[in-house]
Design an enzyme around this catalytic site. Structure first.
Site, PDB file in Angstrom:
ATOM      1  N   GLU A  22       0.832  -1.204   0.000  1.00  0.00           N
ATOM      2  CA  GLU A  22       0.000   0.000   0.000  1.00  0.00           C
ATOM      3  C   GLU A  22       0.870   1.259   0.000  1.00  0.00           C
ATOM      4  O   GLU A  22       1.873   1.344   0.710  1.00  0.00           O
ATOM      5  CB  GLU A  22      -0.901   0.014   1.233  1.00  0.00           C
ATOM      6  CG  GLU A  22      -1.750   1.277   1.357  1.00  0.00           C
ATOM      7  CD  GLU A  22      -2.607   1.245   2.599  1.00  0.00           C
ATOM      8  OE1 GLU A  22      -3.477   0.355   2.689  1.00  0.00           O
ATOM      9  OE2 GLU A  22      -2.404   2.090   3.487  1.00  0.00           O
ATOM     10  N   ARG A 111     -15.906   3.541   4.262  1.00  0.00           N
ATOM     11  CA  ARG A 111     -16.710   4.680   4.704  1.00  0.00           C
ATOM     12  C   ARG A 111     -15.863   5.932   4.753  1.00  0.00           C
ATOM     13  O   ARG A 111     -16.262   6.999   4.320  1.00  0.00           O
ATOM     14  CB  ARG A 111     -17.308   4.418   6.093  1.00  0.00           C
ATOM     15  CG  ARG A 111     -18.297   5.497   6.522  1.00  0.00           C
ATOM     16  CD  ARG A 111     -18.550   5.491   8.008  1.00  0.00           C
ATOM     17  NE  ARG A 111     -17.404   5.993   8.760  1.00  0.00           N
ATOM     18  CZ  ARG A 111     -17.433   6.240  10.072  1.00  0.00           C
ATOM     19  NH1 ARG A 111     -18.526   5.994  10.763  1.00  0.00           N
ATOM     20  NH2 ARG A 111     -16.353   6.695  10.680  1.00  0.00           N
ATOM     21  N   GLY A 112     -14.657   5.799   5.291  1.00  0.00           N
ATOM     22  CA  GLY A 112     -13.763   6.951   5.379  1.00  0.00           C
ATOM     23  C   GLY A 112     -13.803   7.601   6.737  1.00  0.00           C
ATOM     24  O   GLY A 112     -14.684   7.363   7.548  1.00  0.00           O
ATOM     25  N   ASP A 113     -12.820   8.472   6.978  1.00  0.00           N
ATOM     26  CA  ASP A 113     -12.687   9.185   8.243  1.00  0.00           C
ATOM     27  C   ASP A 113     -13.295  10.571   8.143  1.00  0.00           C
ATOM     28  O   ASP A 113     -13.541  11.088   7.049  1.00  0.00           O
ATOM     29  CB  ASP A 113     -11.218   9.303   8.626  1.00  0.00           C
ATOM     30  CG  ASP A 113     -10.630   7.943   8.950  1.00  0.00           C
ATOM     31  OD1 ASP A 113     -11.153   7.302   9.862  1.00  0.00           O
ATOM     32  OD2 ASP A 113      -9.668   7.542   8.271  1.00  0.00           O
TER      33      ASP A 113
END
Length: 603
Positions: A22, A111-113
């Site tokens: 990543e 979803r994300g922060d």
């Protein structure tokens, strides 16, 4: 190629594990270019795929798509992260269309922060409130339904908000799988036993610990449970970045071994933090890559010996760390803002050691690891923290008092200094008080140091039997009329010994540093090594920090109502103040910096 097809091919031989890497999009053009060279080298380790993170609210949209496209164009299979945060249907459609045109077949739906300035996650589009909505949406569009292989996240310890219900987490995971998800990658966890109880096929995410500071920061932000043994062992070696790094490699190796042997895990996802050597060393230790040279074996043995000498387990018994490999927020873990309590304990940054440690904002801007301050690209503060720590400032005097309260340890943080003052900063406290009382709010500083022992309790860092040197440095916000006062003092008293940068929210910059000038302000001399420069102040890194610093004022202001006096005050300060950075090169004279900046008077 779809990741699941690749995994199925690999699973034909249980003896051969697979792994993915990543990366995050670097902040600077030079870092971007250098990252591609690094990815090319890591590609020789034959990862199954490479993933590219997505900044909260699409903040890295263009660079994420560019990086993913470049990786895919080299015929290296690519996984693009995609979040719901601040994402509306039009943007989602654009990303999916662009990804398909680039040949990208894999999406990690998250979803994300929270975006900057928001304590809680709030959807911008009611159709995208959770990762399952992204999965369902992609599967509902005929041209994308069969094209994309979709991955989702699993949270063994729950989310960073501190709320965790195992049954709820499993139910959410099931919903994402039912909606059409094809694979799962985990977020940061340290409890291997807990992970092994999960019966759903998952790819564990692993991030070798790079520095003690980044470890402490990520575990706090993610709400990760850290076993007492690991916390104690790391605390004992926290002063020596190299030993911490070696310890982190050992931990990552042992975790991977245990998960593979006890959990029959066929593949792993390595979060590189845009660094190279740790991941390569882990694969070498696992015998999944080339051989390790004798010096590397010696360093790892020393790290293991240190851990056992403090009551920790031997290398074969270590409980090992894992990483937030799927959380796009990890794109920012490589950088911790170095503020008043941290300057002088920066991270190695010259080109020869870009891979040794992540680079903070005082690092080398050419490094691929040079990046943001925290997981969300901001200060990492929440609205509740802001109101509790800093209340409701109405005047400039109120702001001055907040900065003074931090200097006097009445509050533990400011938006620019996330921890209490260090013992090092306390040695120059009277000077910082004088500046702050005069309305020049200090946000970064360090005293001059001339060759103290690397084991010194206040100034020491790095290996033993070394010496530490520091140039006096201070950074503060002041009004525009005061910038001229500072420059005049430097011209009059500096006599060529002082360099400065000054900039505002509009991007205007004034400096007496040569175009290609690079000021090393902290360095160490150790046996058997070249001189190690840990803190560098130069134009590109200052300009990058300038953007971050003024965006923190915006973030702080956003915690208050648009029509409130508190918000108007903070936005007014953002628009009118300048950030000033001053370095005095006479590190043998502890008072040299202050005689110029203060000039015998208050600001």
């Amino acid at each position: 190629m779809k990741l699941t097809d690749q995994i199925n091919e690999k699973n034909g031989s249980q003896l051969e594990p697979f792994y993915t890497f990543e990366f995050f999009p670097p902040r600077t053009d030079q870092g971007f270019e250098n990252l591609m060279s690094r990815i090319s080298r890591l590609a020789t380790l034959n990862p199954l795929a490479m993933s590219v993170t997505w900044g909260a609210g699409g903040s890295t949209k263009d660079r994420s798509l560019e990086l993913a496209g470049l990786i895919q164009s080299q015929q290296w299979n690519t996984i693009l992260h995609l979040t719901c945060t601040n994402m509306e249907q039009g943007l989602v459609d654009y990303v999916l269309k662009d990804s398909k045109e680039k040949g990208i077949r894999n999406i990690l739906a998250l979803r994300g922060d929270p975006p900057r300035g928001e304590e809680e996650w709030v959807a911008s589009d009611s159709r995208f409130t959770r990762a399952v909505d992204l999965v369902s949406y992609i599967r509902s569009i005929p041209e994308y339904a069969d094209w994309f292989c979709i991955g989702v996240a699993a949270y063994p310890d729950g989310h960073g908000d501190g709320l965790f219900d195992e049954e709820t987490e499993i139910e959410h995971l099931k919903q994402k799988l039912d909606a059409g998800a094809d694979f799962i990658i985990t977020q940061l966890f340290y409890d291997v036993d807990h992970f092994l109880r999960i019966n759903v096929p998952v790819i564990p995410g692993i991030m070798p610990i790079q520095t003690y500071g980044s470890f402490a920061r990520v575990t706090k932000l993610c709400g990760t449970r850290v076993p007492d043994a690991i916390a104690a062992q790391l605390a004992e070696i926290s002063h020596d970045d190299q030993v911490v790094k070696e310890y982190g490699i050992t931990l990552a190796v042992e975790m991977t071994r245990r998960l593979r042997e006890e959990g029959a895990i066929p593949g792993f996802h390595f979060c590189t933090l845009n660094l190279e050597k740790s991941v390569q060393r882990v694969l070498e230790k696992l015998s999944w890559a080339g051989p390790i040279n004798p010096l590397q074996n010696k360093l790892i043995a020393e790290a293991s010996e240190i851990s056992t000498s403090h009551g920790g387990p031997a290398e074969t018994d270590l409980v090992v760390s894992a990483s937030a490999a799927v959380n796009e927020a990890t794109m920012n873990l490589s950088t911790s803002i170095i503020t008043e309590n941290e300057v002088g304990r920066g991270e190695l940054n010259n080109a020869a050691s870009w891979d040794d440690f992540p680079n903070g904002r005082f690092g080398d801007f050419k490094s691929p690891a040079f990046g943001n301050q925290d997981m969300w690209g901001g200060s990492g503060i929440s609205r509740s923290e802001a109101l509790t720590q800093w209340g409701h400032p109405n005047t400039v005097d109120d702001l001055t008092q907040i900065f003074l309260d931090h200097l006097h340890s009445k509050i533990s943080t400011t938006p620019f200094s996330p921890t209490p003052l260090s013992a090092e900063t306390l040695t120059i406290l009277p000077h910082l008080e004088r500046l702050t009382k005069g309305g020049w709010w200090t946000v970064g500083s360090q005293p001059a140091v001339d060759g103290v022992s690397s084991t010194d309790e206040v100034f020491g860092w790095g290996p033993r039997a070394g010496y530490i040197f520091q140039k006096g440095f201070v950074e503060f916000f002041c009004e525009e009329r005061d910038v001229e006062k500072v420059i005049n003092r430097i011209d009059d008293k500096g006599k060529g010994w002082v360099h400065y940068f000054a900039g505002n929210v509009k991007g205007e910059c004034r400096t007496n540093v040569p175009e290609d000038g690079r000021n090393a302000v902290t360095w160490g001399v150790f046996p058997g090594q070249e001189i190690v420069q840990t803190t560098i102040i130069e134009r590109e890194s200052f300009l990058s920090w300038l953007d971050e610093a003024f965006s923190i004022w915006s973030e702080w202001a956003s915690f208050y109502r648009p029509d409130s006096p508190h918000r108007r005050l903070l936005e007014g300060v953002r628009d009118s103040r300048w950030l000033v950075s001053v370095v005095h090169h006479d590190y043998k004279n502890a008072d040299a910096l202050w005689k110029v900046v203060l000039d015998g008077n208050e600001p």
